[in-house]
Design a protein around this motif. Structure first.
Motif, PDB file in Angstrom:
ATOM      1  N   ILE B 181       0.839  -1.200   0.000  1.00 47.32           N
ATOM      2  CA  ILE B 181       0.000   0.000   0.000  1.00 47.32           C
ATOM      3  C   ILE B 181       0.872   1.247   0.000  1.00 47.32           C
ATOM      4  O   ILE B 181       0.615   2.219  -0.716  1.00 47.32           O
ATOM      5  N   LEU B 182       1.947   1.198   0.796  1.00 50.38           N
ATOM      6  CA  LEU B 182       2.855   2.354   0.823  1.00 50.38           C
ATOM      7  C   LEU B 182       3.468   2.587  -0.553  1.00 50.38           C
ATOM      8  O   LEU B 182       3.525   3.721  -1.042  1.00 50.38           O
ATOM      9  N   ILE B 183       3.909   1.495  -1.183  1.00 46.83           N
ATOM     10  CA  ILE B 183       4.515   1.639  -2.513  1.00 46.83           C
ATOM     11  C   ILE B 183       3.505   2.231  -3.474  1.00 46.83           C
ATOM     12  O   ILE B 183       3.791   3.167  -4.231  1.00 46.83           O
ATOM     13  N   GLY B 184       2.267   1.690  -3.431  1.00 50.80           N
ATOM     14  CA  GLY B 184       1.242   2.198  -4.331  1.00 50.80           C
ATOM     15  C   GLY B 184       0.982   3.667  -4.102  1.00 50.80           C
ATOM     16  O   GLY B 184       0.775   4.441  -5.053  1.00 50.80           O
ATOM     17  N   ASN B 185       0.987   4.080  -2.843  1.00 51.10           N
ATOM     18  CA  ASN B 185       0.748   5.486  -2.531  1.00 51.10           C
ATOM     19  C   ASN B 185       1.844   6.370  -3.090  1.00 51.10           C
ATOM     20  O   ASN B 185       1.586   7.437  -3.649  1.00 51.10           O
ATOM     21  N   ILE B 186       3.082   5.904  -2.912  1.00 49.61           N
ATOM     22  CA  ILE B 186       4.209   6.736  -3.329  1.00 49.61           C
ATOM     23  C   ILE B 186       4.279   6.810  -4.846  1.00 49.61           C
ATOM     24  O   ILE B 186       4.484   7.877  -5.422  1.00 49.61           O
ATOM     25  N   CYS B 187       4.081   5.656  -5.499  1.00 48.31           N
ATOM     26  CA  CYS B 187       4.296   5.614  -6.937  1.00 48.31           C
ATOM     27  C   CYS B 187       3.040   5.941  -7.730  1.00 48.31           C
ATOM     28  O   CYS B 187       3.116   6.165  -8.928  1.00 48.31           O
ATOM     29  N   GLY B 188       1.894   5.900  -7.082  1.00 43.75           N
ATOM     30  CA  GLY B 188       0.673   6.223  -7.811  1.00 43.75           C
ATOM     31  C   GLY B 188       0.133   5.076  -8.630  1.00 43.75           C
ATOM     32  O   GLY B 188      -0.813   5.266  -9.392  1.00 43.75           O
ATOM     33  N   SER B 189       0.742   3.928  -8.529  1.00 45.36           N
ATOM     34  CA  SER B 189       0.212   2.791  -9.275  1.00 45.36           C
ATOM     35  C   SER B 189       0.595   1.517  -8.551  1.00 45.36           C
ATOM     36  O   SER B 189       1.660   1.432  -7.945  1.00 45.36           O
ATOM     37  N   TYR B 190      -0.326   0.560  -8.620  1.00 41.46           N
ATOM     38  CA  TYR B 190      -0.022  -0.729  -8.014  1.00 41.46           C
ATOM     39  C   TYR B 190       0.467  -1.727  -9.053  1.00 41.46           C
ATOM     40  O   TYR B 190       0.695  -2.869  -8.741  1.00 41.46           O
ATOM     41  N   ASN B 191       0.572  -1.286 -10.289  1.00 39.30           N
ATOM     42  CA  ASN B 191       0.913  -2.225 -11.346  1.00 39.30           C
ATOM     43  C   ASN B 191       2.415  -2.303 -11.538  1.00 39.30           C
ATOM     44  O   ASN B 191       3.085  -1.279 -11.691  1.00 39.30           O
ATOM     45  N   VAL B 192       2.919  -3.527 -11.539  1.00 35.02           N
ATOM     46  CA  VAL B 192       4.348  -3.726 -11.700  1.00 35.02           C
ATOM     47  C   VAL B 192       4.804  -3.133 -13.030  1.00 35.02           C
ATOM     48  O   VAL B 192       5.841  -2.480 -13.119  1.00 35.02           O
ATOM     49  N   SER B 193       3.971  -3.330 -14.071  1.00 36.13           N
ATOM     50  CA  SER B 193       4.398  -2.857 -15.391  1.00 36.13           C
ATOM     51  C   SER B 193       4.542  -1.343 -15.402  1.00 36.13           C
ATOM     52  O   SER B 193       5.474  -0.803 -16.003  1.00 36.13           O
ATOM     53  N   ASP B 194       3.633  -0.629 -14.701  1.00 32.77           N
ATOM     54  CA  ASP B 194       3.766   0.823 -14.628  1.00 32.77           C
ATOM     55  C   ASP B 194       5.051   1.205 -13.914  1.00 32.77           C
ATOM     56  O   ASP B 194       5.783   2.102 -14.350  1.00 32.77           O
ATOM     57  N   LEU B 195       5.293   0.509 -12.797  1.00 31.70           N
ATOM     58  CA  LEU B 195       6.494   0.826 -12.017  1.00 31.70           C
ATOM     59  C   LEU B 195       7.740   0.624 -12.861  1.00 31.70           C
ATOM     60  O   LEU B 195       8.663   1.431 -12.828  1.00 31.70           O
ATOM     61  N   LEU B 196       7.746  -0.468 -13.628  1.00 29.51           N
ATOM     62  CA  LEU B 196       8.937  -0.750 -14.426  1.00 29.51           C
ATOM     63  C   LEU B 196       9.068   0.247 -15.559  1.00 29.51           C
ATOM     64  O   LEU B 196      10.160   0.720 -15.868  1.00 29.51           O
ATOM     65  N   ARG B 197       7.925   0.579 -16.187  1.00 26.53           N
ATOM     66  CA  ARG B 197       7.989   1.468 -17.344  1.00 26.53           C
ATOM     67  C   ARG B 197       8.475   2.852 -16.940  1.00 26.53           C
ATOM     68  O   ARG B 197       9.224   3.505 -17.627  1.00 26.53           O
ATOM     69  N   GLN B 198       8.028   3.297 -15.770  1.00 23.08           N
ATOM     70  CA  GLN B 198       8.377   4.673 -15.376  1.00 23.08           C
ATOM     71  C   GLN B 198       9.701   4.737 -14.637  1.00 23.08           C
ATOM     72  O   GLN B 198      10.103   5.804 -14.182  1.00 23.08           O
ATOM     73  N   HIS B 199      10.340   3.601 -14.471  1.00 21.55           N
ATOM     74  CA  HIS B 199      11.621   3.543 -13.761  1.00 21.55           C
ATOM     75  C   HIS B 199      11.544   4.246 -12.420  1.00 21.55           C
ATOM     76  O   HIS B 199      12.380   5.066 -12.065  1.00 21.55           O
ATOM     77  N   ILE B 200      10.480   3.938 -11.681  1.00 12.92           N
ATOM     78  CA  ILE B 200      10.339   4.573 -10.375  1.00 12.92           C
ATOM     79  C   ILE B 200      11.241   3.860  -9.383  1.00 12.92           C
ATOM     80  O   ILE B 200      11.321   2.644  -9.357  1.00 12.92           O
ATOM     81  N   HIS B 201      11.930   4.625  -8.595  1.00 14.44           N
ATOM     82  CA  HIS B 201      12.704   4.041  -7.506  1.00 14.44           C
ATOM     83  C   HIS B 201      12.401   4.829  -6.247  1.00 14.44           C
ATOM     84  O   HIS B 201      12.470   6.047  -6.241  1.00 14.44           O
ATOM     85  N   VAL B 202      12.009   4.132  -5.203  1.00 18.11           N
ATOM     86  CA  VAL B 202      11.556   4.849  -4.017  1.00 18.11           C
ATOM     87  C   VAL B 202      12.701   5.102  -3.043  1.00 18.11           C
ATOM     88  O   VAL B 202      12.483   5.486  -1.914  1.00 18.11           O
ATOM     89  N   GLY B 203      13.929   4.871  -3.482  1.00 22.05           N
ATOM     90  CA  GLY B 203      15.082   4.976  -2.591  1.00 22.05           C
ATOM     91  C   GLY B 203      15.208   6.304  -1.875  1.00 22.05           C
ATOM     92  O   GLY B 203      15.760   6.375  -0.783  1.00 22.05           O
ATOM     93  N   ASN B 204      14.719   7.389  -2.486  1.00 14.32           N
ATOM     94  CA  ASN B 204      14.905   8.696  -1.854  1.00 14.32           C
ATOM     95  C   ASN B 204      13.727   9.125  -1.007  1.00 14.32           C
ATOM     96  O   ASN B 204      13.750  10.180  -0.391  1.00 14.32           O
ATOM     97  N   HIS B 205      12.712   8.300  -1.011  1.00 17.52           N
ATOM     98  CA  HIS B 205      11.512   8.677  -0.260  1.00 17.52           C
ATOM     99  C   HIS B 205      11.746   8.506   1.238  1.00 17.52           C
ATOM    100  O   HIS B 205      12.449   7.596   1.658  1.00 17.52           O
TER     101      HIS B 205
END
Lengths: 117, 791, 142
Positions: B181-205
């Protein structure tokens, strides 16, 4: 006047609560009756009571002036509540009678366990 | 192709639900027929894998909607295909295997239901694109594994192991949900494909460390990492097919899969690296160490599994392209040999009746095929050529050597672990299959010829694929490259081969094997030492510690429940009233500017005052009288007083109803009253005084609340609407009645239903009594009339 | 109880109560009264009757089982709720008929009247059911 009624409600509540806290089940039932009456009165008071002003539209008139009549909504609610509490009281009485019939006791402290005969 | 896959996965769940019925039809063949589903899935996935372009992954959308806006979508890429192929492939073999293995068990229908549910949710978990749905499948695997591990539920140990596994993995599941849920909140999507496509990395959050801790918790509980490793050996209480399936390539690897899947989003930080490396290292070493000291074949395998899982977590933690590649290959290696070995353990148990390796010997002659297959699997486990295990181990060493800053610690530990694994592998083979001259031959329950081919097929197929993949490792190149592309976003051309050339890695390997053989030769003192250490460790025996803490927790809960739920009706009420009083007092205290004094009290009418006084006296009399009848009449008086009050304030309908209701009630009460017990004073003086004070307090507070509520000014009372529209819209002059039958007719309808229920309740309370009375009467009247007729 | 005057009075009382309750029911829409009040008034008449003559006599008068009367009341209420659906309205909407009848003049009839009648029957049935049950248990039959 309203202050006096408020005090009266308080008295009803005090007596009701005292009765409900008894161990004898008949007293508990009496307490429940008192509490339901008192609660009806509270609802009635909360609507803002006015002297006179029956909530009825005069013959020939189309509308009633809300400032002249007493608030009809709490009245309708309480009317429902009275009849419901009548049905509920009848049920409680029957339940009590049956309970006394089966267990032979009227002490609520004897009724601690659910599986008791 | 994609549609077929979806249908097949759905089919697993459908089959799972209907299995108990299907079992009634197919009996012993159930497992055989059910195995076609995972086989078809395996073929489908194989076709997908062969057609997969190097840097391509795609989504299979399905019309199944779990949550609003969340379709069940399958994500096909290298990583999911590797896991999916192993899960479905081994699933197929396990179903075949259990068709025979489970033949003598009861409740087989249930067994297949749980197994199919587990298989389906495992496949769903691996392929689902949505993190929330992945979590749902993750939880289903936990629950299904609970039922599978505790399948022999008449055994205490089995139940305990199942509960332990459920509690630990369930705890991990909770933290996974939180993290997702936290990841989804931060990234705005729960979909793995979205996360991969947008190259989101939550390391700085700012929440990164929290999320990472939760994810690691989820992974290490599921994958049985130290200090949560102990549920896995306990879970060996399960029937062998379950152990072979859950604890080789599926359930326990879910944690590793989670880490790999989220690597692009979470991975690569220092915290990630070191926490995973440390956990993995400890687990890897301890697992191998404990494996040496065990006697039970399944427990040995369980500890080596723990060690292997530790290795995988460590590799994911090392965090280089090579280490990820090594982790993937090692996952395949481990799935192949461990699944086979567990199945062999089952065969040995079935044929000899024991799993204690020191009680067995010389089985080679009677079980030649099994022996050869075991040898191949053990060679893979020890990491020797020509098996795939060799390639896996070489890659692991290579990956570990690349890390100069930590390799001084990791390398010795992992070499040590591997040495022990080699020793374990040799020991298993030696104890089981070589003949000892001084011991009698083992009497078998079955001969190998009598072992059905479906049971042998599993280990044979797995061993052969191990050899084949070892000889032709380039078959895996495309898949591994694709998986690496989606994990590290690296274009990497994987080239697996058996022969690396004579280099440092090979030298370490040779050293490992030689030391392993050395330990095997010195096995007697070594095992003695290890057993001694295990006994020493048992002071901190984690499973017992865990069970005790759970038990104490339950005891504490029971104690506090008994204290709170004491069964005394009046103390419940007392608590309730006191809490309400406290809350009201708090609120009144906060509304300091009470305006009671502002509004002038209305004129006190003498007749109303009299009314109130009489009613009050009646009420007080109700409380204190000792006569039941007097109490009821006094109650009626107060009720009539209230009715008069309604009348005084212009509520005519209300007054009439109150009068009538009070009358009816009194009549009913008087009817019953002499059948009720007399009032008795049951409480002592102290209690009565206390109750009196409390009830007086409540009375005072209610008075204050009423005074306060009366001056509540709602912005726009709704009553005006009724006054204006009662006649024009509802053609009625009596506004109260119009509200009852028209504006709020639904309420009235509900009320009538409630009343009907109450009357039915009264009737059903007395039904039996009335019947017996009637029966008695009939009998009585017969007795009376009969003499008359005689006359 | 062989008190002739009491018996005569009771019979008369029941009839008067019944008429009053009907009157209260029908005028309830415009003046104080209505289904609840009418129902309780009717039940009061029956209770008095029952106390004098016993519950079996009540049973004879009301013909059906008292719980059947509750059911009838409930059905009337539901009927009033369903009728508007046939006129394309939301359930429980008041549907009114207004017309000039010979002798009676202008007549207002509507589903709320059915609804109120349902309440009337239901409430009377409820109280009767409870009273009859209790009387039977206490063997107040004769």
């Amino acid at each position: 006047m309203e202050h006096l009624i408020a005090i009266f409600i308080g008295l009803l509540y005090a007596c009701g609560v005292y009765l409900v806290l008894r161990r004898s089940i008949v007293k508990v039932i009496l307490g429940i009756f008192l509490l339901s009456n008192a609660t009806n009165l509270i609802i009635f008071m909360a609507g803002g009571i006015k002297r006179g002003g029956v909530a009825i539209i005069e013959e020939g008139a189309e509308v009633a002036d809300p400032s002249l009549i007493s608030d009809p909504l709490p009245q309708a609610l309480i009317l429902t509540a009275i009849v419901i509490s009548l049905g509920m009281s009848a049920y409680i009485l029957a339940l009590k009678y049956r309970y006394f019939d089966v267990t032979g006791t009227h002490d609520l402290d004897q009724l601690k366990n659910t599986d008791q005969r | 192709m994609g549609n077929i896959l979806t249908i097949l996965v759905a089919l697993i769940f459908v089959a799972a639900i209907f299995t108990p019925f299907l079992y009634g039809v197919w009996r012993q063949k159930t497992g055989l027929y059910l195995s076609f589903i995972p086989l078809l899935i395996f073929i489908c996935l194989l076709v997908e894998a062969l057609h997969l372009a190097p840097h391509e992954g795609f989504i299979l959308d399905t019309p199944i909607v779990f949550l609003p806006g969340m379709n069940l979508a399958f994500r096909i890429d290298g990583l999911t295909l590797i896991f999916g192929l192993l899960i479905s492939g081994i699933g197929f073999l396990i179903l075949l295997y259990s068709a025979k293995y489970m033949a003598k068990y009861e409740r087989q229908g249930h067994f297949y239901t749980y197994l199919m549910f587990f298989m389906g949710s495992m496949i769903g978990m691996v392929f689902s694109d949505n993190l929330i749905i992945m979590f749902m499948f993750w939880e289903i695997t936990s629950v299904a594994s609970f039922f599978l591990i505790g399948f022999d539920h008449h055994r205490e140990k089995s139940r305990q192991a199942a509960l332990q596994a459920l509690l630990i993995t369930g705890f991990g599941g909770l933290s996974l949900l939180f993290a997702v849920i936290l990841i989804g909140n931060i990234c705005g999507s729960y979909n793995v494909s979205d996360l991969l496509r947008q190259h989101i990395h939550v390391g700085n959050h700012p929440h990164y460390y929290l999320i990472l801790t939760l994810i690691i918790l989820a992974a290490i509980t599921k994958s049985a990492q130290f200090p949560f490793h102990f549920w896995l050996p306990g879970a060996m209480e399960a029937p062998t097919p379950v152990s072979a399936y859950l604890h080789s390539a599926t359930m326990v690897n879910a944690g590793v899969f989670l880490l790999m899947r989220l690597y692009p989003v979470m991975g690569g930080t220092v915290f990630w690296k070191y926490s995973l490396m440390i956990t993995g290292c400890i687990t890897m070493f301890l697992g191998a160490f404990f494996a040496l000291g065990q006697r039970d074949l399944k427990r040995i395998l369980a500890f080596t599994t723990i060690s292997a899982l530790g290795t995988m977590v460590l590799l994911v933690g090392i965090d280089t392209t090579d280490s990820l590649k090594a982790a993937l290959v090692f996952f395949i290696v481990h799935g192949l040999y461990k699944g086979g070995l567990f199945m062999v353990a089952g065969i040995v148990e079935k044929t000899t009746g024991t799993r204690d390796i020191y009680a067995l010997h010389g089985l080679f002659r009677s079980l030649p095929i099994t022996a050869i297959v075991t040898l191949l699997a053990l060679v893979s486990m020890a990491g020797l050529p020509p098996m795939l295990g060799f390639i896996g181990k070489e890659l692991i060493y290579e990956a570990k050597m690349q890390l100069p800053d930590v390799s001084w610690l990791i390398l010795p530990l992992s070499v040590g672990a591997n040495i022990m694994l080699v020793a374990v592998a040799i020991n298993i083979y030696y104890q089981l299959f070589t003949k000892k001259k001084d011991r009698e031959d083992i009497v078998l329950h079955y001969k190998e010829r009598e072992i059905p081919f479906t049971m042998l097929l599993g280990p044979v197929v797995l061993a052969i694929s191990g050899v084949l993949l070892g000889l032709y490792p380039q078959m895996l190149n495309a898949l591994v490259s694709n998986a690496l592309y989606f994990m590290g976003n690296i274009v990497y051309d994987t080239k697996l081969s058996l022969w690396h050339g004579y280099n440092d890695v090979l030298r370490v390997s040779i050293f490992t094997v030689l030391s392993g053989i050395l330990i095997f030769i010195l096995r007697k003192p070594v095992t003695k030492l290890i057993v001694k250490m295990i006994v020493w460790f048992d002071i901190y025996h984690l499973p017992t510690l865990f069970t005790n803490s759970i038990n104490n927790y339950l005891k504490g809960a029971a104690r506090s429940t008994n204290r709170i739920q004491h069964g005394y009706h009046r103390y419940y009420l007392l608590t309730f009233f006191l809490v309400v009083m406290a809350l009201v007092a708090l609120q009144l205290f906060r509304m300091k500017n009470m305006e009671i004094t502002d509004t002038a009290p209305g004129p006190v009418k003498l007749h109303v005052l009299m009314l109130l006084i009489v009613s009050s006296l009646a009420v007080v009399y109700t409380v204190f009288t000792k006569s039941r009848l007097a109490a009821i009449i006094a109650l009626g008086v107060s009720g009539y007083g209230i009715a008069m009050l309604y009348l005084y304030y212009g509520a005519v309908d209300l007054a009439i109803t109150q009068f009538l209701a009070e009358t009816v009630l009194m009549v009913i009460f008087v009817l019953v009253i002499y059948y009720l017990p007399e009032f008795a004073i049951l409480s002592n003086k102290k209690t009565r005084l206390r109750d009196g004070i409390i009830s007086l307090g409540i009375g005072v507070f209610v008075t204050l609340v009423v005074l306060e509520a009366r001056f509540l000014q709602l912005n726009e009372p709704i009553s005006g609407f009724f006054a204006e529209n009662a006649y024009t819209m509802a053609h009625g002059g009596n506004i109260v009645n119009v509200i009852l039958v028209d504006f709020r007719a639904l309420d009235t309808m509900g009320e009538i239903a409630v009343l009907t229920l109450a009357a039915t309740g009264v009737y059903s309370l007395f039904r039996f009594q009335i019947k017996t009375i009637k029966k008695l009467k009939r009998r009585g009247s017969q007795e009376l009339t009969e003499p008359d007729s005689n006359n | 109880m062989n008190n002739v005057i009491l018996e005569k009075t009771t019979r008369l009382f029941l009839k008067v109560m019944a008429i009053i309750s009907l009157y209260l029911l029908f005028r309830g829409h415009n003046s104080p009264g209505g289904g609840f009040i009418g129902g309780i008034v009717l039940a009061t008449g029956f209770i008095f009757y029952g106390i004098v003559f016993g519950s079996n006599e009540i049973k004879k008068i009301i013909r059906f089982n008292s719980r059947t009367w509750m059911g009838i009341g409930l059905s009337l209420v539901i009927l009033a709720a369903v009728i508007p659906l046939f006129f394309g309205e939301e359930p429980l909407t008041g549907i009114w008929y207004e017309g000039l009848w010979p002798l009676l003049g202008t007549v207002h009839l509507g589903t709320p009247l059915i609804f109120d009648t349902g309440i009337y029957v239901g409430v009377a049935g409820l109280i009767l059911s409870v009273i009859i049950t209790i009387m039977e248990v206490l063997e107040w039959n004769t």
